[in-house]
Design an enzyme around this catalytic site. Structure first.
Site, mmCIF file in Angstrom:
data_model
loop_
_atom_site.group_PDB
_atom_site.id
_atom_site.type_symbol
_atom_site.label_atom_id
_atom_site.label_comp_id
_atom_site.label_asym_id
_atom_site.label_seq_id
_atom_site.Cartn_x
_atom_site.Cartn_y
_atom_site.Cartn_z
ATOM 1 N N GLN A 201 -4.617 -1.787 9.693
ATOM 2 C CA GLN A 201 -4.500 -3.110 9.082
ATOM 3 C C GLN A 201 -5.049 -4.185 10.014
ATOM 4 O O GLN A 201 -4.700 -4.249 11.184
ATOM 5 C CB GLN A 201 -3.027 -3.381 8.713
ATOM 6 C CG GLN A 201 -2.794 -4.643 7.910
ATOM 7 C CD GLN A 201 -3.423 -4.626 6.521
ATOM 8 O OE1 GLN A 201 -3.579 -3.570 5.901
ATOM 9 N NE2 GLN A 201 -3.820 -5.781 6.031
ATOM 10 N N LYS B 287 0.843 -1.201 0.000
ATOM 11 C CA LYS B 287 0.000 0.000 0.000
ATOM 12 C C LYS B 287 0.880 1.254 0.000
ATOM 13 O O LYS B 287 0.589 2.245 -0.679
ATOM 14 C CB LYS B 287 -0.938 -0.008 1.220
ATOM 15 C CG LYS B 287 -2.042 -1.060 1.095
ATOM 16 C CD LYS B 287 -2.783 -1.305 2.386
ATOM 17 C CE LYS B 287 -3.779 -2.461 2.225
ATOM 18 N NZ LYS B 287 -4.485 -2.840 3.457
ATOM 19 N N ASP C 138 -10.957 2.594 3.976
ATOM 20 C CA ASP C 138 -11.268 1.158 3.854
ATOM 21 C C ASP C 138 -12.771 0.942 3.667
ATOM 22 O O ASP C 138 -13.197 -0.140 3.278
ATOM 23 C CB ASP C 138 -10.863 0.417 5.143
ATOM 24 C CG ASP C 138 -9.521 -0.293 5.018
ATOM 25 O OD1 ASP C 138 -9.166 -0.698 3.899
ATOM 26 O OD2 ASP C 138 -8.853 -0.462 6.061
HETATM 27 N N1 GUN Z 1 -6.718 -7.022 6.216
HETATM 28 C C1 GUN Z 1 -6.994 -7.733 5.090
HETATM 29 N N2 GUN Z 1 -7.552 -6.936 4.150
HETATM 30 C C2 GUN Z 1 -7.634 -5.705 4.698
HETATM 31 C C3 GUN Z 1 -8.099 -4.457 4.205
HETATM 32 O O1 GUN Z 1 -8.591 -4.316 3.090
HETATM 33 N N3 GUN Z 1 -8.000 -3.402 5.065
HETATM 34 C C4 GUN Z 1 -7.496 -3.525 6.327
HETATM 35 N N4 GUN Z 1 -7.458 -2.454 7.080
HETATM 36 N N5 GUN Z 1 -7.043 -4.675 6.805
HETATM 37 C C5 GUN Z 1 -7.110 -5.754 5.987
#
Ligand code: GUN
Length: 292
Positions: free
Chosen positions: A96, A52, A119
């Site tokens: 995350q 990311k 998100d």
């Molecule tokens: N863990 C797995 N996929 C995601 C996501 O799209 N966002 C976040 N914050 N954590 C994750």
């Protein structure tokens, strides 16, 4: 059979985002800034957050990763979230997941300012999505809608079977595809672990979205000729290579692909689209497009 190439599609979309960021810069505006909180040292989470961060830099956005040990308390983490909520320089925040067991994930999600919730996990943003209001749609469903749109897949009047009812993929996907929109206007069936005879539903599907997280679950005998298949699975399975694992989809590709009109591969399908959706949402946050 046409491959729905998420890698190429995501690259094109990323290029468009990079151009917009460049225009913002040239106009003297602040560049979009994404903050990510990473707790602990889970290998997969580490990889996702690093990707990311790299994606942000590739499109000219600013990125900040805040790392905390497993031992951080819920109260301390809530405090960090509050600080970022108040930081005017930061447009988007992701925490995350998964978080350590002693931290209530839902409480953390609800502490994020909905205006920064790129998100799209905050209940306010989920509610706005369900009612068709401007919102941050979570990355995987948004990536799937984008790939359907960019390949001009006709969805109106089609029967879409979604396998999996998670909050971040199955249920939002069902919602989006049933809305009066393009892509959308589908008749949707959600199948899950308690569904009797999933195969019988899949055999009636024009579109199948496999999002249950079971490698190679969808086999050739479950798919009718001409179906469109979207594979959301990305399970790490052991492999004899440098990393020690490979990514497996929820679809038995070799059996299913020959029967399909369109199919997403794994890797190179939904995954890259998901990553770029987070950038789309960060851009939306920076431009105040959701809560304007
Ligand atoms: N863990 C797995 N996929 C995601 C996501 O799209 N966002 C976040 N914050 N954590 C994750």
């Amino acid at each position: 059979m046409q491959l729905l190439d998420g890698k190429t599609t995501a690259a094109a979309l990323k290029q468009e985002i990079a151009q917009e960021v460049q225009q913002m810069k040239e106009a003297g505006m602040k560049i979009p800034h994404l903050a990510a909180i990473l707790v602990g040292n889970d290998g997969a989470s580490e990889t996702y957050v690093n990707s990311k961060e790299r994606d942000c830099h590739e499109v000219g956005m600013q990125s900040t990763v805040l790392r905390f040990p497993d031992s951080i308390t819920e109260a301390e983490l809530l405090q960090k979230v509050t600080e970022i909520n108040q930081n005017k320089d930061i447009d988007g925040l992701i925490v995350q997941m998964p978080l350590p067991k002693h931290i209530n994930e839902q409480r953390i999600i609800e502490a994020i300012d909905p205006r920064k919730d790129v998100d799209g996990f905050h209940p306010l943003n989920v509610g706005r999505m369900v009612t068709g209001l401007p919102t941050y749609v979570s990355a995987t469903p948004d990536g799937i809608m984008e790939i359907l749109s960019r390949y001009n897949i006709e969805t109106a009047g089609k029967h879409c079977v979604i396998i999996g009812r998670s909050n971040i993929v199955g249920r939002p996907m069902a919602n989006l595809l049933s809305q009066k929109s393009t892509p959308g206007d589908c008749t949707v069936t959600i199948c899950h672990s308690r569904t009797k005879d999933i195969k019988s539903y899949c055999l009636q599907a024009d579109i199948i979205i496999a999002a249950l997280g079971k490698p190679e679950f969808l086999t050739g005998d479950m798919v009718r000729e001409g179906a469109i298949v979207i594979d959301v699975g990305i399970t790490r399975i052991p492999a004899n290579n440098k990393s020690g694992f490979k990514l497996a989809g929820d679809v038995k590709f070799d059996e299913v692909a020959p029967k399909c009109s369109h199919i997403t591969p794994v890797p190179g399908g939904v995954g890259p689209m998901t990553r770029v959706s987070l950038l789309k949402n960060t851009l939306k946050a920076a431009k105040n497009l959701v809560y304007s």
